[in-house]
Design a protein around this motif. Structure first.
Motif, PDB file in Angstrom:
ATOM      1  N   HIS A 101       0.835  -1.184   0.000  1.00 24.33           N
ATOM      2  CA  HIS A 101       0.000   0.000   0.000  1.00 24.33           C
ATOM      3  C   HIS A 101       0.880   1.248   0.000  1.00 24.33           C
ATOM      4  N   THR A 102       0.275   2.387  -0.006  1.00 25.22           N
ATOM      5  CA  THR A 102       1.003   3.656  -0.038  1.00 25.22           C
ATOM      6  C   THR A 102       1.169   4.175   1.384  1.00 25.22           C
ATOM      7  N   PRO A 103       2.366   4.129   1.953  1.00 28.00           N
ATOM      8  CA  PRO A 103       2.552   4.609   3.332  1.00 28.00           C
ATOM      9  C   PRO A 103       2.309   6.111   3.429  1.00 28.00           C
ATOM     10  N   ILE A 104       1.727   6.515   4.546  1.00 30.28           N
ATOM     11  CA  ILE A 104       1.478   7.914   4.830  1.00 30.28           C
ATOM     12  C   ILE A 104       2.571   8.415   5.777  1.00 30.28           C
ATOM     13  N   THR A 105       3.070   9.607   5.548  1.00 27.54           N
ATOM     14  CA  THR A 105       4.063  10.172   6.456  1.00 27.54           C
ATOM     15  C   THR A 105       3.429  10.422   7.821  1.00 27.54           C
ATOM     16  N   TYR A 106       4.113  10.000   8.869  1.00 28.90           N
ATOM     17  CA  TYR A 106       3.583  10.153  10.226  1.00 28.90           C
ATOM     18  C   TYR A 106       3.733  11.599  10.681  1.00 28.90           C
ATOM     19  N   GLY A 107       2.663  12.183  11.193  1.00 33.89           N
ATOM     20  CA  GLY A 107       2.724  13.550  11.692  1.00 33.89           C
ATOM     21  C   GLY A 107       1.371  14.212  11.701  1.00 33.89           C
ATOM     22  N   ASN A 108       1.347  15.498  12.013  1.00 32.75           N
ATOM     23  CA  ASN A 108       0.094  16.237  12.166  1.00 32.75           C
ATOM     24  C   ASN A 108      -0.235  17.126  10.976  1.00 32.75           C
ATOM     25  N   GLY A 109       0.585  17.122   9.937  1.00 31.34           N
ATOM     26  CA  GLY A 109       0.347  17.980   8.784  1.00 31.34           C
ATOM     27  C   GLY A 109      -0.815  17.511   7.927  1.00 31.34           C
ATOM     28  N   ASN A 110      -1.231  18.372   7.013  1.00 30.64           N
ATOM     29  CA  ASN A 110      -2.378  18.065   6.156  1.00 30.64           C
ATOM     30  C   ASN A 110      -2.153  16.833   5.307  1.00 30.64           C
ATOM     31  N   ASN A 111      -0.909  16.588   4.895  1.00 35.72           N
ATOM     32  CA  ASN A 111      -0.590  15.426   4.061  1.00 35.72           C
ATOM     33  C   ASN A 111       0.009  14.294   4.874  1.00 35.72           C
ATOM     34  N   GLN A 112      -0.156  14.365   6.183  1.00 34.40           N
ATOM     35  CA  GLN A 112       0.384  13.341   7.063  1.00 34.40           C
ATOM     36  C   GLN A 112      -0.763  12.577   7.726  1.00 34.40           C
ATOM     37  N   THR A 113      -0.405  11.716   8.673  1.00 36.44           N
ATOM     38  CA  THR A 113      -1.411  10.796   9.212  1.00 36.44           C
ATOM     39  C   THR A 113      -2.599  11.535   9.823  1.00 36.44           C
ATOM     40  N   TRP A 114      -2.327  12.608  10.624  1.00 36.21           N
ATOM     41  CA  TRP A 114      -3.488  13.294  11.201  1.00 36.21           C
ATOM     42  C   TRP A 114      -4.326  13.953  10.106  1.00 36.21           C
ATOM     43  N   GLY A 115      -3.693  14.430   9.071  1.00 32.00           N
ATOM     44  CA  GLY A 115      -4.450  15.017   7.969  1.00 32.00           C
ATOM     45  C   GLY A 115      -5.446  14.037   7.369  1.00 32.00           C
ATOM     46  N   CYS A 116      -5.094  12.751   7.369  1.00 32.80           N
ATOM     47  CA  CYS A 116      -6.024  11.730   6.867  1.00 32.80           C
ATOM     48  C   CYS A 116      -7.239  11.586   7.768  1.00 32.80           C
ATOM     49  N   PHE A 117      -7.080  11.883   9.065  1.00 35.46           N
ATOM     50  CA  PHE A 117      -8.200  11.757   9.995  1.00 35.46           C
ATOM     51  C   PHE A 117      -9.370  12.673   9.610  1.00 35.46           C
ATOM     52  N   PHE A 118      -9.095  13.732   8.868  1.00 34.56           N
ATOM     53  CA  PHE A 118     -10.192  14.599   8.420  1.00 34.56           C
ATOM     54  C   PHE A 118     -11.154  13.834   7.508  1.00 34.56           C
ATOM     55  N   ASP A 119     -10.665  12.785   6.856  1.00 31.44           N
ATOM     56  CA  ASP A 119     -11.523  11.935   6.028  1.00 31.44           C
ATOM     57  C   ASP A 119     -11.980  10.684   6.757  1.00 31.44           C
ATOM     58  N   THR A 120     -11.175  10.187   7.704  1.00 26.55           N
ATOM     59  CA  THR A 120     -11.462   8.888   8.312  1.00 26.55           C
ATOM     60  C   THR A 120     -12.177   8.952   9.648  1.00 26.55           C
ATOM     61  N   ASP A 121     -12.022  10.049  10.404  1.00 22.25           N
ATOM     62  CA  ASP A 121     -12.446  10.020  11.805  1.00 22.25           C
ATOM     63  C   ASP A 121     -13.182  11.270  12.264  1.00 22.25           C
ATOM     64  N   VAL A 122     -13.919  11.903  11.386  1.00 20.50           N
ATOM     65  CA  VAL A 122     -14.741  13.041  11.771  1.00 20.50           C
ATOM     66  C   VAL A 122     -16.191  12.590  11.890  1.00 20.50           C
ATOM     67  N   HIS A 123     -16.774  12.799  13.050  1.00 23.44           N
ATOM     68  CA  HIS A 123     -18.179  12.461  13.270  1.00 23.44           C
ATOM     69  C   HIS A 123     -19.058  13.371  12.420  1.00 23.44           C
ATOM     70  N   PRO A 124     -20.217  12.894  11.951  1.00 25.90           N
ATOM     71  CA  PRO A 124     -21.104  13.743  11.139  1.00 25.90           C
ATOM     72  C   PRO A 124     -21.503  15.051  11.819  1.00 25.90           C
ATOM     73  N   ASP A 125     -21.437  15.085  13.157  1.00 24.24           N
ATOM     74  CA  ASP A 125     -21.792  16.306  13.877  1.00 24.24           C
ATOM     75  C   ASP A 125     -20.614  17.262  14.051  1.00 24.24           C
ATOM     76  N   GLY A 126     -19.474  16.948  13.425  1.00 25.29           N
ATOM     77  CA  GLY A 126     -18.375  17.899  13.395  1.00 25.29           C
ATOM     78  C   GLY A 126     -17.367  17.805  14.516  1.00 25.29           C
ATOM     79  N   TYR A 127     -17.261  16.657  15.187  1.00 25.05           N
ATOM     80  CA  TYR A 127     -16.224  16.478  16.193  1.00 25.05           C
ATOM     81  C   TYR A 127     -15.454  15.197  15.884  1.00 25.05           C
TER      82      TYR A 127
END
Length: 324
Positions: A82-108
């Motif tokens: 698979h395509t590894p993601i750079t570890y970190g808090n940036g938009n193109n890093q692992t936390w940046g992916c959480f904006f697509d994977t781990d945001v509740h529909p109510d915005g938290y």
């Protein structure tokens, strides 16, 4: 890509719902926030939902007709590249992916360890508020910054105190719970000594909330498949077994299969799997086809897996023409 109906849910307004996929039937009790996320209003007097997963055509074709170690190793060849993601808090890093994977529909942010509702902002929350939790602890393979370290299939945002409390303890069911720090508001986990027969000899374990036990079981099935080539260390040896099969200790197989059956795939998991695929370009087979776990570790180990399910070889046998 071909759409496939993954599950059908019929739910009374408050109590029980059932899901059936390829002849694989579960019952689940208690009306939880995750279930509310899964259930859609289809008519004025009827609740129900049909969830579809976009599985790439041919993605699992090489798994047809296999079971046990052969099926697990075939899945390994599929998901490991698979395509590894750079570890970190940036938009193109692992936390940046959480904006697509781990945001509740109510915005938290979804938090599997607490019921806190930390609002989603422009970036990652402060490290004293939330962390990137390795649900499969990194010390279990020595802590190396390898693909497993930054695999967003098992990385999830959690309360920082809950994350610290979990540490690298195994997931298991708690018999004697210890107190939780008051610095961790609204916890939905337990930690303490395990029930008899669990923990693999570890005297301290961490029990997640019932609502996420199936999610984490399927995450563990993925991790011991995608990374079956790693050598387990530290507390990892309580849960994981060395080698490509079965790669889980017997007590962990029993418990994780039970969690998997009792807490079936939710719409949250389906959506998350699609979002991970968008970034990382691999999938969790045990979300796409939950019954694969049975063909590898469970009740169907001696039955070859097929995408269409396992048909009854003689569903309506002819009666004996000469019973005498």
């Amino acid at each position: 890509m071909r759409p496939r109906v993954l599950k059908i849910i019929w739910a009374p307004p408050i109590s029980t719902f059932f899901t059936n996929f390829a002849g694989y039937t579960y019952a689940k009790l208690n009306y939880t926030p995750k279930m509310r996320y899964t259930i859609l209003l289809c008519a004025a007097s009827l609740w129900g939902a049909i969830a579809c997963a976009e599985i790439p055509a041919g993605y699992y074709d090489t798994c047809e007709g296999k079971s046990k170690a052969a099926l697990k190793s075939q899945l390994y060849t599929i998901v490991k590249d698979h395509t590894p993601i750079t570890y970190g808090n940036g938009n193109n890093q692992t936390w940046g992916c959480f904006f697509d994977t781990d945001v509740h529909p109510d915005g938290y942010w979804w938090d599997i360890y607490t019921t806190n509702q930390v609002p989603v902002g422009k970036g990652a929350p402060d490290n004293n508020t939330m962390n990137k939790e390795h649900t499969f602890p990194k010390s279990w393979w020595g802590g190396n910054n390898n693909d497993a370290y930054k695999d967003i299939m098992h990385l999830m945002p959690t309360n920082s105190v809950a994350n610290s409390t979990r540490g690298n303890w195994p997931y298991a069911e708690v018999q004697n719970a210890q107190s939780i720090s008051n610095k961790c508001p609204n916890p939905r986990f337990k930690h303490g000594t395990p029930v008899s027969g669990q923990g693999g000899g570890c005297d301290h374990v961490f029990e997640p909330d019932d609502e996420f036990k199936g999610d984490l079981a399927r995450t563990y099935f993925y991790m011991v498949t995608c990374y079956q080539n790693l050598t387990w260390q530290s507390n990892g040896t309580y849960t994981a077994a060395q080698g490509s099969y079965p790669t889980l200790q017997p007590w962990a197989i029993e418990m994780l299969l039970r969690w998997h059956r009792q807490d079936p795939v939710s719409q949250k998991e389906i959506d998350r799997n699609e979002a991970v695929y968008k970034h990382q370009h691999n999938r969790n087979p045990f979300i796409d086809y939950p019954e694969m776990a049975e063909h590898i570790w469970g009740d169907k180990m001696d039955v070859a897996w097929t995408a269409s399910g396992t048909p009854d070889p003689d569903p309506d046998p002819d009666p004996d023409p000469d019973p005498d």
